[in-house]
Structures are given as C-alpha cells and as structure tokens.
Design an enzyme around this catalytic site. Sequence first.
Site, mmCIF file in Angstrom:
data_model
loop_
_atom_site.group_PDB
_atom_site.id
_atom_site.type_symbol
_atom_site.label_atom_id
_atom_site.label_comp_id
_atom_site.label_asym_id
_atom_site.label_seq_id
_atom_site.Cartn_x
_atom_site.Cartn_y
_atom_site.Cartn_z
ATOM 1 N N CYS A 3 6.735 44.532 15.482
ATOM 2 C CA CYS A 3 5.850 43.991 15.979
ATOM 3 C C CYS A 3 5.956 42.312 16.152
ATOM 4 O O CYS A 3 5.368 42.673 14.538
ATOM 5 C CB CYS A 3 4.033 44.166 16.820
ATOM 6 N N ARG B 96 7.399 51.570 14.208
ATOM 7 C CA ARG B 96 7.569 50.161 15.324
ATOM 8 C C ARG B 96 7.404 49.119 14.359
ATOM 9 O O ARG B 96 6.318 48.944 13.604
ATOM 10 C CB ARG B 96 6.609 50.288 16.452
#
Length: 124
Positions: free
Chosen positions: A103, A101
């Site tokens: 962000c 991931r």
Amino acid sequence: MKTVYTSLAPEAIGPYSQGVIVNNLFYSSGQIPLKPNGELLEGDVQEQTHQVFANLKAVLAEAGSSLDSVVKATVFIKNMDEFPLINEVYGSYFDTHKPARSCVEVARLPKDVLVEIEVIALVK
C-alpha cells in the site's frame, strides 16, 4: 502474451490494456473508480474502493481468474489517513484468501480519484 478486454470494466484511458496474461499469470492495469461506461464514481473512499473491486472482478473474470486467485495486490491511496476505511472494504473482498499486498500513499492519482488497485493473479 494475451491482452484482456471486457466491456464490464472501464476502457483504458491511455495507451495500455486492462490487463495481460503471460503464461499462467494475469497482470491487471491499475483500476480506478470509473464505471464501465467511463463515468467517474463520485463518492467517498469506501464507495470508490467498492467500484475498483467491481472493475477488478470483471477483468479477472475475463482473464479466467478471480479474486481467490490473486497472489499480489498493490493499493495506491491519496491519503494514508483513509487507509483503515480502504482496508475495511479490501478485507470484505479478501476475507479468507489473503494475497500479498503493498500500500503506497501517492501525491495524485488519475482523474484525482482517492484509490487505485492493481493485481497479479493465477489463471486457471
């Protein structure tokens, strides 16, 4: 290359598709907290994140995939101070399976929403 479309997620609001399958990978467009009928979900960042996941689950299912097959997620947020709130919701969808991931805090998102998420997933 195959274009993915489902009425269970909001239609694209520009010249793009909900997602594309290439070989055995599905690439989603960024999902924002629009309801499938195109109405914006007005709510706090956690409510908006739940709607984003509902949209992601719908396009993933149409592609023949699921959250369990996501290999990479990119999360765009308007305010990094709300990251713990988003992360709490995010973690409820990725409990045992934890994809890679990124962000990123951004200055502005489409329709001035608080969160947008895109994924890359394996297609079975």
